[in-house]
Design a protein around this motif. Structure first.
Motif, mmCIF file in Angstrom:
data_model
loop_
_atom_site.group_PDB
_atom_site.id
_atom_site.type_symbol
_atom_site.label_atom_id
_atom_site.label_comp_id
_atom_site.label_asym_id
_atom_site.label_seq_id
_atom_site.Cartn_x
_atom_site.Cartn_y
_atom_site.Cartn_z
ATOM 1 N N HIS A 216 -5.984 7.728 -28.841
ATOM 2 C CA HIS A 216 -6.519 6.426 -29.247
ATOM 3 C C HIS A 216 -5.549 5.258 -29.112
ATOM 4 O O HIS A 216 -5.985 4.105 -29.154
ATOM 5 C CB HIS A 216 -6.983 6.492 -30.703
ATOM 6 C CG HIS A 216 -8.142 7.411 -30.929
ATOM 7 N ND1 HIS A 216 -9.442 7.068 -30.640
ATOM 8 C CD2 HIS A 216 -8.184 8.680 -31.411
ATOM 9 C CE1 HIS A 216 -10.244 8.075 -30.941
ATOM 10 N NE2 HIS A 216 -9.507 9.071 -31.411
ATOM 11 N N THR A 217 -4.249 5.510 -29.000
ATOM 12 C CA THR A 217 -3.286 4.410 -28.998
ATOM 13 C C THR A 217 -2.400 4.486 -27.759
ATOM 14 O O THR A 217 -2.424 5.460 -27.011
ATOM 15 C CB THR A 217 -2.394 4.448 -30.253
ATOM 16 O OG1 THR A 217 -1.413 5.490 -30.119
ATOM 17 C CG2 THR A 217 -3.218 4.705 -31.509
ATOM 18 N N ASP A 218 -1.604 3.433 -27.575
ATOM 19 C CA ASP A 218 -0.636 3.422 -26.478
ATOM 20 C C ASP A 218 0.794 3.445 -27.015
ATOM 21 O O ASP A 218 1.717 2.904 -26.397
ATOM 22 C CB ASP A 218 -0.848 2.202 -25.578
ATOM 23 C CG ASP A 218 -0.797 0.891 -26.363
ATOM 24 O OD1 ASP A 218 -0.519 0.940 -27.584
ATOM 25 O OD2 ASP A 218 -1.031 -0.177 -25.756
ATOM 26 N N LYS B 9 -6.013 1.300 -28.374
ATOM 27 C CA LYS B 9 -5.579 0.714 -27.102
ATOM 28 C C LYS B 9 -6.753 0.028 -26.392
ATOM 29 O O LYS B 9 -7.887 0.526 -26.388
ATOM 30 C CB LYS B 9 -4.964 1.787 -26.202
ATOM 31 C CG LYS B 9 -5.847 2.983 -25.919
ATOM 32 C CD LYS B 9 -5.076 4.049 -25.160
ATOM 33 C CE LYS B 9 -5.898 5.319 -24.987
ATOM 34 N NZ LYS B 9 -5.126 6.405 -24.332
ATOM 35 N N ASP B 10 -6.445 -1.136 -25.830
ATOM 36 C CA ASP B 10 -7.409 -1.930 -25.051
ATOM 37 C C ASP B 10 -8.589 -2.432 -25.878
ATOM 38 O O ASP B 10 -9.590 -2.889 -25.316
ATOM 39 C CB ASP B 10 -7.949 -1.123 -23.849
ATOM 40 C CG ASP B 10 -6.840 -0.657 -22.918
ATOM 41 O OD1 ASP B 10 -5.852 -1.410 -22.773
ATOM 42 O OD2 ASP B 10 -6.955 0.442 -22.356
ATOM 43 N N ARG B 11 -8.489 -2.339 -27.221
ATOM 44 C CA ARG B 11 -9.576 -2.845 -28.071
ATOM 45 C C ARG B 11 -8.959 -3.641 -29.216
ATOM 46 O O ARG B 11 -8.830 -3.142 -30.335
ATOM 47 C CB ARG B 11 -10.427 -1.698 -28.620
ATOM 48 C CG ARG B 11 -11.126 -0.855 -27.562
ATOM 49 C CD ARG B 11 -12.162 -1.662 -26.778
ATOM 50 N NE ARG B 11 -13.226 -2.142 -27.625
ATOM 51 C CZ ARG B 11 -14.337 -1.454 -27.878
ATOM 52 N NH1 ARG B 11 -14.508 -0.242 -27.356
ATOM 53 N NH2 ARG B 11 -15.279 -1.981 -28.638
ATOM 54 N N PRO B 12 -8.548 -4.883 -28.993
ATOM 55 C CA PRO B 12 -7.914 -5.697 -30.040
ATOM 56 C C PRO B 12 -8.800 -5.801 -31.283
ATOM 57 O O PRO B 12 -10.021 -5.963 -31.179
ATOM 58 C CB PRO B 12 -7.740 -7.064 -29.368
ATOM 59 C CG PRO B 12 -7.736 -6.761 -27.899
ATOM 60 C CD PRO B 12 -8.672 -5.605 -27.719
#
Length: 492
Positions: free
Chosen positions: A11-13, A47-50
Protein backbone atom coordinates in the motif's frame (compact mmCIF):
# COMPACT_ATOMS: atom_id res chain seq x y z
CA UNK A 1 -2.89 -12.49 8.02
CA UNK A 2 -0.34 -10.31 6.19
CA UNK A 3 2.82 -9.20 7.96
CA UNK A 4 3.60 -5.54 8.56
CA UNK A 5 6.20 -5.61 5.79
CA UNK A 6 3.63 -7.11 3.40
CA UNK A 7 1.07 -4.37 4.15
CA UNK A 8 3.73 -1.65 3.79
CA UNK A 9 4.88 -3.07 0.45
CA UNK A 10 1.34 -3.45 -0.90
CA UNK A 11 0.00 0.00 0.00
CA UNK A 12 2.87 2.47 0.49
CA UNK A 13 6.09 3.58 -1.17
CA UNK A 14 8.16 3.58 2.03
CA UNK A 15 11.84 2.68 1.73
CA UNK A 16 13.27 -0.45 3.34
CA UNK A 17 14.95 1.66 6.06
CA UNK A 18 11.67 3.37 6.91
CA UNK A 19 9.89 0.00 6.97
CA UNK A 20 12.56 -1.35 9.33
CA UNK A 21 12.04 1.66 11.63
CA UNK A 22 8.29 0.99 11.73
CA UNK A 23 8.92 -2.67 12.49
CA UNK A 24 11.05 -1.67 15.50
CA UNK A 25 8.27 0.69 16.59
CA UNK A 26 5.66 -2.07 16.42
CA UNK A 27 7.98 -4.35 18.41
CA UNK A 28 8.14 -1.75 21.22
CA UNK A 29 4.82 0.05 21.17
CA UNK A 30 2.95 -2.13 23.66
CA UNK A 31 4.81 0.10 26.11
CA UNK A 32 3.12 3.20 24.63
CA UNK A 33 -0.34 1.63 24.61
CA UNK A 34 -0.12 0.47 28.23
CA UNK A 35 1.22 3.78 29.52
CA UNK A 36 -1.47 5.68 27.57
CA UNK A 37 -4.37 3.33 28.43
CA UNK A 38 -5.16 3.64 24.72
CA UNK A 39 -5.09 1.82 21.40
CA UNK A 40 -2.26 2.71 19.03
CA UNK A 41 -2.83 2.43 15.29
CA UNK A 42 -0.05 2.92 12.75
CA UNK A 43 -1.19 4.64 9.56
CA UNK A 44 0.73 4.94 6.30
CA UNK A 45 0.05 7.22 3.33
CA UNK A 46 -1.34 5.22 0.40
CA UNK A 47 0.96 5.51 -2.61
CA UNK A 48 -0.35 7.58 -5.53
CA UNK A 49 -3.51 8.47 -3.56
CA UNK A 50 -2.96 11.75 -1.64
CA UNK A 51 -5.14 12.12 1.44
CA UNK A 52 -5.73 8.38 1.85
CA UNK A 53 -4.23 6.39 4.71
CA UNK A 54 -4.08 2.65 5.39
CA UNK A 55 -3.83 1.08 8.84
CA UNK A 56 -0.53 -0.83 8.92
CA UNK A 57 -0.63 -2.19 12.48
CA UNK A 58 -2.61 -2.02 15.70
CA UNK A 59 -2.00 -2.68 19.39
CA UNK A 60 -4.51 -2.69 22.23
CA UNK A 61 -3.73 -1.67 25.82
CA UNK A 62 -3.51 -4.29 28.56
CA UNK A 63 -4.13 -1.56 31.16
CA UNK A 64 -7.50 -0.27 29.94
CA UNK A 65 -10.48 -0.86 27.63
CA UNK A 66 -9.91 -0.94 23.88
CA UNK A 67 -11.56 1.53 21.55
CA UNK A 68 -11.84 -1.13 18.83
CA UNK A 69 -13.35 -4.57 19.20
CA UNK A 70 -12.45 -5.43 15.59
CA UNK A 71 -9.04 -5.40 13.93
CA UNK A 72 -8.29 -2.23 12.00
CA UNK A 73 -5.29 -3.43 9.97
CA UNK A 74 -5.93 -2.84 6.27
CA UNK A 75 -8.66 -0.26 6.89
CA UNK A 76 -8.57 2.80 4.61
CA UNK A 77 -9.40 6.34 5.80
CA UNK A 78 -9.83 9.44 3.66
CA UNK A 79 -11.60 12.78 3.63
CA UNK A 80 -13.01 14.08 6.91
CA UNK A 81 -12.35 10.75 8.65
CA UNK A 82 -8.63 11.15 7.95
CA UNK A 83 -8.36 14.85 8.84
CA UNK A 84 -6.34 14.27 12.01
CA UNK A 85 -3.97 11.95 10.13
CA UNK A 86 -3.51 14.44 7.28
CA UNK A 87 -2.65 17.27 9.70
CA UNK A 88 -0.03 15.18 11.49
CA UNK A 89 1.42 13.87 8.22
CA UNK A 90 1.57 17.13 6.26
CA UNK A 91 2.24 19.63 9.08
CA UNK A 92 4.49 17.35 11.12
CA UNK A 93 2.83 18.13 14.45
CA UNK A 94 0.78 16.25 17.02
CA UNK A 95 -2.95 16.66 16.40
CA UNK A 96 -4.99 16.76 19.63
CA UNK A 97 -7.91 19.02 18.73
CA UNK A 98 -11.27 17.71 17.68
CA UNK A 99 -14.34 16.23 19.33
CA UNK A 100 -14.60 12.61 20.48
CA UNK A 101 -15.50 10.17 17.72
CA UNK A 102 -18.29 7.67 18.30
CA UNK A 103 -18.12 4.09 17.03
CA UNK A 104 -21.38 2.46 18.01
CA UNK A 105 -21.85 3.24 21.70
CA UNK A 106 -18.13 3.84 22.36
CA UNK A 107 -16.68 7.34 22.32
CA UNK A 108 -12.96 7.70 21.65
CA UNK A 109 -10.54 10.62 21.73
CA UNK A 110 -8.27 10.63 18.67
CA UNK A 111 -4.72 11.95 18.64
CA UNK A 112 -2.41 11.77 15.63
CA UNK A 113 1.36 11.66 16.14
CA UNK A 114 3.85 12.09 13.27
CA UNK A 115 6.50 9.35 13.16
CA UNK A 116 10.04 10.24 12.12
CA UNK A 117 13.31 8.35 11.85
CA UNK A 118 16.38 9.40 13.81
CA UNK A 119 18.30 10.23 10.64
CA UNK A 120 15.50 11.96 8.70
CA UNK A 121 13.19 14.88 9.42
CA UNK A 122 10.34 14.01 7.07
CA UNK A 123 7.30 12.20 8.44
CA UNK A 124 7.18 8.55 7.37
CA UNK A 125 3.92 7.49 9.07
CA UNK A 126 1.34 8.55 11.64
CA UNK A 127 0.65 6.86 14.97
CA UNK A 128 -2.90 7.37 16.21
CA UNK A 129 -3.52 7.23 19.96
CA UNK A 130 -7.22 6.45 20.36
CA UNK A 131 -8.52 6.44 23.94
CA UNK A 132 -11.78 4.81 24.99
CA UNK A 133 -13.67 7.46 27.00
CA UNK A 134 -16.21 5.13 28.58
CA UNK A 135 -14.39 5.35 31.93
CA UNK A 136 -14.54 9.02 32.94
CA UNK A 137 -13.43 8.74 36.59
CA UNK A 138 -10.56 10.82 37.95
CA UNK A 139 -7.19 9.15 37.24
CA UNK A 140 -5.20 7.70 40.13
CA UNK A 141 -1.66 8.71 41.09
CA UNK A 142 -0.32 5.69 39.19
CA UNK A 143 -2.35 6.55 36.08
CA UNK A 144 -1.20 10.18 36.12
CA UNK A 145 2.43 9.07 36.22
CA UNK A 146 1.84 6.55 33.44
CA UNK A 147 0.25 9.25 31.26
CA UNK A 148 3.07 11.71 31.93
CA UNK A 149 5.65 9.10 30.94
CA UNK A 150 3.60 8.25 27.85
CA UNK A 151 3.60 11.92 26.79
CA UNK A 152 7.40 11.98 27.02
CA UNK A 153 7.67 8.91 24.79
CA UNK A 154 5.08 10.23 22.32
CA UNK A 155 7.12 13.41 21.92
CA UNK A 156 10.21 11.25 21.36
CA UNK A 157 8.26 9.37 18.70
CA UNK A 158 7.87 12.59 16.73
CA UNK A 159 11.58 13.39 17.18
CA UNK A 160 12.81 9.96 16.09
CA UNK A 161 14.04 9.14 19.61
CA UNK A 162 11.57 6.28 20.01
CA UNK A 163 11.78 3.37 19.43
CA UNK A 164 15.32 2.88 20.79
CA UNK A 165 17.94 1.58 18.35
CA UNK A 166 18.18 -2.17 17.84
CA UNK A 167 21.10 -3.68 19.76
CA UNK A 168 22.73 -6.78 18.20
CA UNK A 169 21.97 -9.92 20.20
CA UNK A 170 19.48 -8.14 22.47
CA UNK A 171 16.71 -10.54 23.61
CA UNK A 172 13.14 -9.72 22.63
CA UNK A 173 11.81 -10.36 26.14
CA UNK A 174 11.60 -7.30 28.36
CA UNK A 175 9.80 -6.14 31.49
CA UNK A 176 6.30 -4.86 30.86
CA UNK A 177 4.56 -1.87 32.42
CA UNK A 178 2.60 -4.08 34.78
CA UNK A 179 5.78 -5.77 36.03
CA UNK A 180 7.20 -2.60 37.56
CA UNK A 181 7.98 0.98 36.50
CA UNK A 182 10.33 3.56 37.98
CA UNK A 183 10.55 7.09 36.57
CA UNK A 184 13.62 9.07 37.55
CA UNK A 185 14.35 12.73 36.92
CA UNK A 186 17.36 14.16 35.11
CA UNK A 187 19.11 14.35 38.51
CA UNK A 188 18.81 10.57 38.93
CA UNK A 189 16.31 10.77 41.80
CA UNK A 190 13.17 8.66 41.76
CA UNK A 191 10.05 10.65 40.91
CA UNK A 192 7.67 7.70 40.91
CA UNK A 193 7.82 3.94 41.53
CA UNK A 194 4.86 1.65 40.88
CA UNK A 195 3.86 -0.83 43.61
CA UNK A 196 5.28 -3.78 41.65
CA UNK A 197 8.59 -1.98 41.13
CA UNK A 198 8.79 -1.26 44.86
CA UNK A 199 8.10 -4.94 45.59
CA UNK A 200 10.88 -6.03 43.21
CA UNK A 201 13.41 -3.76 44.92
CA UNK A 202 12.30 -4.88 48.36
CA UNK A 203 12.91 -8.50 47.36
CA UNK A 204 16.49 -7.43 46.66
CA UNK A 205 16.84 -6.00 50.17
CA UNK A 206 15.63 -2.38 49.90
CA UNK A 207 13.78 -1.03 52.91
CA UNK A 208 11.49 1.98 52.88
CA UNK A 209 10.29 3.80 49.77
CA UNK A 210 12.12 4.59 46.54
CA UNK A 211 10.90 8.15 45.99
CA UNK A 212 13.64 10.83 46.06
CA UNK A 213 16.40 8.22 46.26
CA UNK A 214 19.30 8.00 43.78
CA UNK A 215 18.30 4.87 41.86
CA UNK A 216 21.73 4.23 40.32
CA UNK A 217 23.54 4.35 43.67
CA UNK A 218 20.79 2.36 45.38
CA UNK A 219 20.97 -0.34 42.70
CA UNK A 220 24.78 -0.36 42.91
CA UNK A 221 24.60 -1.30 46.60
CA UNK A 222 22.28 -4.30 46.20
CA UNK A 223 24.25 -7.17 44.54
CA UNK A 224 26.82 -9.04 46.61
CA UNK A 225 29.17 -8.80 43.62
CA UNK A 226 30.46 -5.18 43.46
CA UNK A 227 31.15 -5.47 39.73
CA UNK A 228 27.53 -6.46 39.05
CA UNK A 229 26.29 -3.52 41.10
CA UNK A 230 28.60 -1.09 39.30
CA UNK A 231 27.44 -2.43 35.93
CA UNK A 232 23.76 -1.95 36.84
CA UNK A 233 24.43 1.61 38.05
CA UNK A 234 26.37 2.39 34.86
CA UNK A 235 23.41 1.33 32.71
CA UNK A 236 21.03 3.61 34.59
CA UNK A 237 23.51 6.49 34.23
CA UNK A 238 23.85 5.69 30.53
CA UNK A 239 20.07 6.02 30.07
CA UNK A 240 20.10 9.35 31.93
CA UNK A 241 22.76 10.54 29.48
CA UNK A 242 20.55 9.62 26.51
CA UNK A 243 21.98 6.18 25.77
CA UNK A 244 20.11 2.91 25.33
CA UNK A 245 21.83 0.33 27.54
CA UNK A 246 21.21 -3.38 27.29
CA UNK A 247 18.88 -5.19 29.65
CA UNK A 248 20.48 -6.36 32.88
CA UNK A 249 19.66 -9.13 35.34
CA UNK A 250 20.39 -8.16 38.94
CA UNK A 251 20.82 -10.84 41.61
CA UNK A 252 20.60 -9.82 45.25
CA UNK A 253 19.36 -11.47 48.46
CA UNK A 254 18.31 -14.58 46.54
CA UNK A 255 16.12 -12.59 44.13
CA UNK A 256 16.67 -12.01 40.41
CA UNK A 257 15.26 -8.88 38.77
CA UNK A 258 15.40 -8.04 35.07
CA UNK A 259 16.00 -4.32 34.50
CA UNK A 260 15.66 -2.21 31.37
CA UNK A 261 16.48 1.51 31.32
CA UNK A 262 15.21 3.86 28.60
CA UNK A 263 16.08 7.55 28.20
CA UNK A 264 13.34 10.18 28.41
CA UNK A 265 14.36 13.04 26.12
CA UNK A 266 11.26 14.78 24.69
CA UNK A 267 12.26 17.44 22.20
CA UNK A 268 15.87 16.38 22.67
CA UNK A 269 15.92 17.71 26.25
CA UNK A 270 16.90 15.49 29.17
CA UNK A 271 13.87 14.61 31.30
CA UNK A 272 15.28 11.60 33.14
CA UNK A 273 14.85 7.92 32.41
CA UNK A 274 12.28 5.17 32.54
CA UNK A 275 13.40 2.01 34.35
CA UNK A 276 11.30 -1.11 33.91
CA UNK A 277 11.86 -3.99 36.31
CA UNK A 278 10.50 -7.52 36.47
CA UNK A 279 10.93 -10.05 39.25
CA UNK A 280 12.12 -13.21 37.46
CA UNK A 281 13.31 -15.09 40.55
CA UNK A 282 11.00 -18.06 39.98
CA UNK A 283 11.75 -18.13 36.25
CA UNK A 284 15.48 -18.41 36.89
CA UNK A 285 14.94 -21.02 39.62
CA UNK A 286 13.00 -23.16 37.15
CA UNK A 287 15.72 -22.60 34.54
CA UNK A 288 18.35 -23.89 36.96
CA UNK A 289 16.20 -26.91 37.78
CA UNK A 290 15.81 -27.66 34.07
CA UNK A 291 19.56 -27.38 33.51
CA UNK A 292 20.17 -29.78 36.40
CA UNK A 293 17.51 -32.15 35.10
CA UNK A 294 18.94 -32.07 31.57
CA UNK A 295 22.44 -32.76 32.87
CA UNK A 296 21.12 -35.67 34.93
CA UNK A 297 19.27 -37.16 31.96
CA UNK A 298 22.36 -36.87 29.76
CA UNK A 299 24.45 -38.56 32.44
CA UNK A 300 21.90 -41.40 32.64
CA UNK A 301 22.06 -41.90 28.86
CA UNK A 302 25.86 -41.88 29.06
CA UNK A 303 25.87 -44.56 31.74
CA UNK A 304 23.29 -46.67 29.89
CA UNK A 305 25.48 -46.45 26.78
CA UNK A 306 28.53 -47.56 28.80
CA UNK A 307 26.60 -50.47 30.32
CA UNK A 308 25.32 -51.59 26.92
CA UNK A 309 28.83 -51.45 25.50
CA UNK A 310 29.99 -53.60 28.42
CA UNK A 311 27.22 -56.12 27.70
CA UNK A 312 28.20 -56.14 24.01
CA UNK A 313 31.85 -56.72 24.94
CA UNK A 314 30.93 -59.64 27.22
CA UNK A 315 28.78 -61.20 24.49
CA UNK A 316 31.63 -60.75 22.01
CA UNK A 317 34.05 -62.53 24.38
CA UNK A 318 31.55 -65.33 24.87
CA UNK A 319 31.10 -65.70 21.10
CA UNK A 320 34.84 -66.25 20.69
CA UNK A 321 34.84 -69.05 23.24
CA UNK A 322 31.86 -71.13 22.09
CA UNK A 323 32.52 -74.02 19.74
CA UNK A 324 29.14 -74.15 18.02
CA UNK A 325 29.01 -71.99 14.84
CA UNK A 326 25.27 -71.48 15.29
CA UNK A 327 25.71 -70.31 18.89
CA UNK A 328 28.54 -67.98 17.82
CA UNK A 329 26.33 -66.48 15.09
CA UNK A 330 23.48 -65.90 17.56
CA UNK A 331 25.82 -64.16 20.01
CA UNK A 332 27.28 -61.96 17.26
CA UNK A 333 23.77 -60.92 16.21
CA UNK A 334 23.02 -60.02 19.83
CA UNK A 335 26.20 -57.92 19.93
CA UNK A 336 25.02 -55.92 16.90
CA UNK A 337 21.56 -55.38 18.40
CA UNK A 338 22.93 -54.16 21.71
CA UNK A 339 25.45 -51.92 19.91
CA UNK A 340 22.70 -50.29 17.81
CA UNK A 341 20.74 -49.38 20.96
CA UNK A 342 23.94 -48.06 22.54
CA UNK A 343 24.33 -45.69 19.58
CA UNK A 344 20.98 -44.06 20.37
CA UNK A 345 21.92 -43.53 24.02
CA UNK A 346 25.33 -42.19 23.03
CA UNK A 347 23.64 -39.60 20.80
CA UNK A 348 21.10 -38.72 23.51
CA UNK A 349 23.93 -38.21 26.03
CA UNK A 350 25.23 -35.42 23.76
CA UNK A 351 21.81 -33.85 23.10
CA UNK A 352 20.19 -31.00 25.00
CA UNK A 353 16.74 -32.60 24.74
CA UNK A 354 15.11 -36.00 24.33
CA UNK A 355 15.52 -36.06 20.55
CA UNK A 356 18.27 -37.20 18.19
CA UNK A 357 19.51 -36.51 14.71
CA UNK A 358 18.73 -39.94 13.30
CA UNK A 359 20.73 -39.76 10.06
CA UNK A 360 24.10 -40.09 11.78
CA UNK A 361 22.84 -43.09 13.77
CA UNK A 362 21.65 -44.89 10.63
CA UNK A 363 24.94 -44.16 8.88
CA UNK A 364 26.92 -45.65 11.77
CA UNK A 365 24.68 -48.73 11.91
CA UNK A 366 25.18 -49.19 8.16
CA UNK A 367 28.96 -48.90 8.57
CA UNK A 368 28.94 -51.61 11.24
CA UNK A 369 26.92 -53.90 8.98
CA UNK A 370 29.38 -53.41 6.10
CA UNK A 371 32.36 -54.14 8.34
CA UNK A 372 30.82 -57.44 9.40
CA UNK A 373 29.91 -58.43 5.84
CA UNK A 374 33.22 -57.65 4.11
CA UNK A 375 34.64 -61.13 4.53
CA UNK A 376 31.58 -62.81 3.01
CA UNK A 377 30.30 -60.45 0.32
CA UNK A 378 31.29 -57.10 -1.12
CA UNK A 379 28.16 -55.12 -0.30
CA UNK A 380 27.97 -51.32 -0.21
CA UNK A 381 25.27 -49.32 1.55
CA UNK A 382 23.78 -45.99 0.55
CA UNK A 383 21.19 -43.72 2.18
CA UNK A 384 18.71 -41.65 0.16
CA UNK A 385 16.70 -38.95 1.92
CA UNK A 386 16.92 -37.73 5.48
CA UNK A 387 15.21 -38.74 8.71
CA UNK A 388 15.86 -35.45 10.48
CA UNK A 389 15.32 -35.25 14.23
CA UNK A 390 13.32 -37.95 16.02
CA UNK A 391 12.07 -38.24 19.62
CA UNK A 392 14.00 -40.81 21.64
CA UNK A 393 10.94 -43.04 22.09
CA UNK A 394 10.90 -43.58 18.31
CA UNK A 395 14.65 -43.59 17.73
CA UNK A 396 15.37 -46.73 19.78
CA UNK A 397 12.85 -49.10 18.12
CA UNK A 398 13.51 -47.61 14.67
CA UNK A 399 17.27 -48.10 14.86
CA UNK A 400 16.71 -51.76 15.76
CA UNK A 401 14.29 -52.17 12.84
CA UNK A 402 16.68 -50.55 10.35
CA UNK A 403 19.62 -52.52 11.75
CA UNK A 404 17.80 -55.86 11.36
CA UNK A 405 16.63 -55.05 7.82
CA UNK A 406 20.13 -53.96 6.76
CA UNK A 407 21.67 -57.04 8.33
CA UNK A 408 19.10 -59.29 6.67
CA UNK A 409 19.83 -57.76 3.25
CA UNK A 410 23.61 -57.90 3.71
CA UNK A 411 23.57 -61.56 4.81
CA UNK A 412 20.93 -63.04 2.50
CA UNK A 413 20.56 -60.89 -0.63
CA UNK A 414 23.88 -61.71 -2.32
CA UNK A 415 25.95 -64.90 -2.52
CA UNK A 416 29.40 -64.82 -0.83
CA UNK A 417 31.91 -62.80 -2.84
CA UNK A 418 29.32 -61.14 -5.09
CA UNK A 419 29.23 -57.36 -5.35
CA UNK A 420 25.95 -55.72 -4.40
CA UNK A 421 24.27 -52.65 -2.98
CA UNK A 422 21.72 -52.05 -0.25
CA UNK A 423 19.82 -48.74 -0.35
CA UNK A 424 18.20 -47.18 2.71
CA UNK A 425 15.52 -44.78 1.51
CA UNK A 426 13.47 -42.41 3.61
CA UNK A 427 10.58 -40.13 2.69
CA UNK A 428 9.34 -37.75 5.37
CA UNK A 429 6.15 -35.72 5.11
CA UNK A 430 5.79 -33.81 8.36
CA UNK A 431 5.35 -36.50 11.01
CA UNK A 432 4.77 -39.35 8.54
CA UNK A 433 7.66 -41.62 7.48
CA UNK A 434 8.16 -44.17 4.73
CA UNK A 435 11.42 -46.09 5.18
CA UNK A 436 12.64 -48.63 2.62
CA UNK A 437 15.57 -51.04 2.64
CA UNK A 438 16.08 -52.48 -0.84
CA UNK A 439 18.59 -54.63 -2.71
CA UNK A 440 19.13 -56.18 -6.16
CA UNK A 441 19.80 -59.66 -4.81
CA UNK A 442 18.22 -63.05 -5.25
CA UNK A 443 14.80 -62.07 -3.90
CA UNK A 444 12.35 -63.71 -1.52
CA UNK A 445 11.20 -67.33 -1.38
CA UNK A 446 7.81 -68.08 -2.93
CA UNK A 447 4.91 -67.36 -0.59
CA UNK A 448 7.05 -65.40 1.89
CA UNK A 449 5.20 -63.40 4.57
CA UNK A 450 7.13 -61.52 7.24
CA UNK A 451 4.43 -62.21 9.83
CA UNK A 452 5.05 -65.96 9.35
CA UNK A 453 8.86 -65.78 9.30
CA UNK A 454 10.75 -67.92 11.82
CA UNK A 455 13.89 -65.77 11.68
CA UNK A 456 14.45 -64.00 14.99
CA UNK A 457 15.58 -60.77 13.32
CA UNK A 458 12.45 -60.46 11.18
CA UNK A 459 10.25 -61.36 14.15
CA UNK A 460 11.89 -58.51 16.07
CA UNK A 461 11.24 -56.16 13.13
CA UNK A 462 7.56 -57.12 12.86
CA UNK A 463 6.99 -56.78 16.61
CA UNK A 464 8.70 -53.37 16.89
CA UNK A 465 7.01 -51.86 13.82
CA UNK A 466 3.49 -52.95 14.71
CA UNK A 467 3.94 -52.44 18.45
CA UNK A 468 6.40 -49.66 19.36
CA UNK A 469 6.10 -47.64 16.14
CA UNK A 470 2.40 -48.41 15.60
CA UNK A 471 3.07 -48.72 11.88
CA UNK A 472 3.11 -51.28 9.07
CA UNK A 473 5.83 -53.42 7.47
CA UNK A 474 5.82 -55.15 4.11
CA UNK A 475 8.58 -57.20 2.45
CA UNK A 476 8.03 -57.81 -1.25
CA UNK A 477 9.90 -58.61 -4.46
CA UNK A 478 11.05 -55.67 -6.58
CA UNK A 479 9.96 -55.54 -10.22
CA UNK A 480 13.58 -55.13 -11.38
CA UNK A 481 14.77 -57.94 -9.12
CA UNK A 482 15.71 -58.14 -5.49
CA UNK A 483 13.76 -57.36 -2.33
CA UNK A 484 12.23 -54.27 -0.80
CA UNK A 485 11.21 -53.86 2.84
CA UNK A 486 8.82 -50.94 3.40
CA UNK A 487 8.12 -49.52 6.87
CA UNK A 488 5.47 -46.83 7.30
CA UNK A 489 4.66 -45.06 10.56
CA UNK A 490 3.78 -41.65 11.97
CA UNK A 491 4.91 -39.75 15.04
CA UNK A 492 2.02 -39.58 17.47
Amino acid sequence: MSTLRDVISAHTDLTSNSAAHLQRLVAEWQLLADLSFADFLLWGAVKDRPGRFVCLAQVRPTTGPTAYEEDQVGRILEGEDAKHLSVAYTEGRIFREGDPVWRGDVAARHEAIPVRRRDRREVIAVAARDTNLSDTRSPSHLELNYLKTADYLVQMLTDGGFPPPLLPGEPTTAPRIGDGLVRIGSDGLVRYASPNALSAYRRMGVTGHLRDRDLAELTRSLPANPDAGADAARRIADALAGGTPRRKEIEAKGATVLMRALPLRPGGKAAGALVLVRDITEVRRLDRELVTKDATIREIHHRVKNNLQTVAALLRLQARRVGSPQARLSLEESVRRVASIALVHETLSQSSDESVGFDQIVDRVASMAVEVSVAESKVTLRREGTFGVLPSEYATPLVMVVNELIQNAVEHAYPPGQDGEVVIGVERDGDRFRVTVSDHGKGLPDGFRIADSTRLGLQIVHTLVTGELRGTIDMRPRAEGGTEAVVEFALQ
